[in-house]
Design a protein around this motif. Structure first.
Motif, short mmCIF file in Angstrom:
data_model
loop_
_atom_site.label_atom_id
_atom_site.label_comp_id
_atom_site.label_asym_id
_atom_site.label_seq_id
_atom_site.Cartn_x
_atom_site.Cartn_y
_atom_site.Cartn_z
N LEU A 269 0.85 -1.18 0.00
CA LEU A 269 0.00 0.00 0.00
C LEU A 269 0.89 1.24 0.00
CD1 LEU A 269 -2.82 1.38 0.42
CD2 LEU A 269 -2.37 1.21 2.87
N HIS A 270 0.79 2.05 -1.04
CA HIS A 270 1.55 3.29 -1.15
C HIS A 270 0.68 4.45 -0.68
CE1 HIS A 270 4.57 1.05 -3.38
NE2 HIS A 270 3.62 0.62 -4.19
N LEU A 271 1.08 5.07 0.42
CA LEU A 271 0.34 6.19 1.00
C LEU A 271 1.01 7.50 0.58
CD1 LEU A 271 -0.19 4.72 4.58
CD2 LEU A 271 -1.88 4.87 2.75
N MET A 272 0.24 8.40 0.03
CA MET A 272 0.76 9.64 -0.55
C MET A 272 0.21 10.84 0.22
SD MET A 272 -0.26 8.11 -4.24
CE MET A 272 0.41 9.38 -5.32
N LEU B 15 3.40 0.52 2.99
CA LEU B 15 3.09 -0.46 4.02
C LEU B 15 2.77 -1.80 3.37
CD1 LEU B 15 0.58 1.66 6.18
CD2 LEU B 15 3.06 1.45 6.49
N ASN B 16 3.02 -2.88 4.09
CA ASN B 16 2.67 -4.21 3.62
C ASN B 16 1.32 -4.62 4.22
OD1 ASN B 16 5.05 -4.75 2.10
ND2 ASN B 16 6.15 -5.11 4.02
N ILE B 17 0.44 -5.16 3.38
CA ILE B 17 -0.86 -5.64 3.83
C ILE B 17 -0.80 -7.16 3.96
CG2 ILE B 17 -3.32 -5.81 3.26
CD1 ILE B 17 -2.92 -3.25 1.58
N ALA B 18 -1.16 -7.67 5.11
CA ALA B 18 -1.10 -9.11 5.35
C ALA B 18 -2.38 -9.79 4.86
CB ALA B 18 -0.92 -9.40 6.83
#
Length: 268
Positions: free
Chosen positions: A238-241, A251-254
């Motif tokens: 997940l790329h948060l801008m 972030l990595n999503i499990a």
């Protein structure tokens, strides 16, 4: 990739020359893009700039899905529409833009509202779905259909000065889906949109452009063309801008083993 011919003739080679000289893409990668089928779920703030760059990249087949009409308030950020499009359907207007930009692209449109009942039919035969819709219920319907149809999903969202782009392959046993990320609480139709909170037009462009770049990465890699400098496909990232700083973090999503959509694929 779906198997339909889209040869790179001399004029197409000239059009995509700046792509082809990139070692990470090359002729094989550009040919893969010309054979790819991308379904655009939503043709608003995210879908509009993403569509421009995907068309520019030579995605050979595009399916455009949106039941909304163009309004004056859209023009602040939805860059493929003009004043003359106000009151007309977004899908029809987007197809008109594509025809003017590149009449060699294969374009289909659907002006139906996306629901859990029709989502699977709308994405049939796709190599990738790019979801830029504006509520969780629709996003979850699209995600569930992608998992059921073994189609990768790029999900992009934006609000005010914040954006996010994530790639999901929930149909794979070890990868999360969008429902793993947000859970089951958002299937209702009463979720907020940017109409209440506002959004910076250029912020939407940033999100749409990153989504288009991720789409190119996925589609070229799917052809087996080496892209070591691009890194991995990035499933579950997940790329948060943040447009105020500006900055971006990842972030990595499990994968959720109990997910009612993709968790079941682990025992099927």
């Amino acid at each position: 990739m779906t198997d339909h011919p889209h040869p790179l003739s001399a004029d197409r080679l000239d059009r995509y020359a700046r792509h082809i000289v990139l070692p990470e893409i090359g002729g094989a990668g550009q040919a893969a893009l010309s054979r790819a089928h991308v379904v655009m779920m939503g043709l608003g703030g995210i879908g509009a700039p993403a569509l421009q760059y995907l068309a520019g990249a030579g995605i050979g087949r595009l399916t455009l899905v949106d039941d909304d009409k163009v309004s004056a308030s859209n023009l602040q950020r939805q860059t493929i529409y003009t004043t003359r499009d106000i009151g007309h359907g977004k899908a029809v207007s987007a197809r008109r833009w594509l025809a003017n930009f590149d009449d060699r692209l294969d374009v289909a449109i659907h002006d139906a509202r996306i629901t859990s009942a029709n989502a699977a039919n709308l994405l049939g035969g796709a190599d990738l779905v790019l979801d830029g819709t504006d509520n969780f219920a629709t996003r979850l319907a699209v995600s569930d259909a992608c998992v059921a149809s073994d189609v990768p999903l790029l999900s992009a969202a934006v609000g005010r000065f914040q954006g996010q782009v994530a790639a999901f392959a929930g149909h794979l046993p070890d990868q999360p889906c969008y429902r793993c990320f947000v859970g089951d609480a958002f299937d209702a139709e009463d979720c907020d949109t940017c109409a209440e909170d506002g959004v910076l037009g250029a912020m939407v462009g940033w999100v749409g452009s990153l989504a288009a770049m991720q789409a190119v990465r996925i589609l070229v890699n799917a052809n087996g063309t080496p892209m070591d400098d691009w890194g991995s496909l990035g499933w579950g990232k997940l790329h948060l801008m943040d447009g105020l700083k500006p900055g971006m973090r990842t972030l990595n999503i499990a994968k959720d083993p109990a997910c009612r959509t993709c968790g079941q694929t682990m025992v099927d």
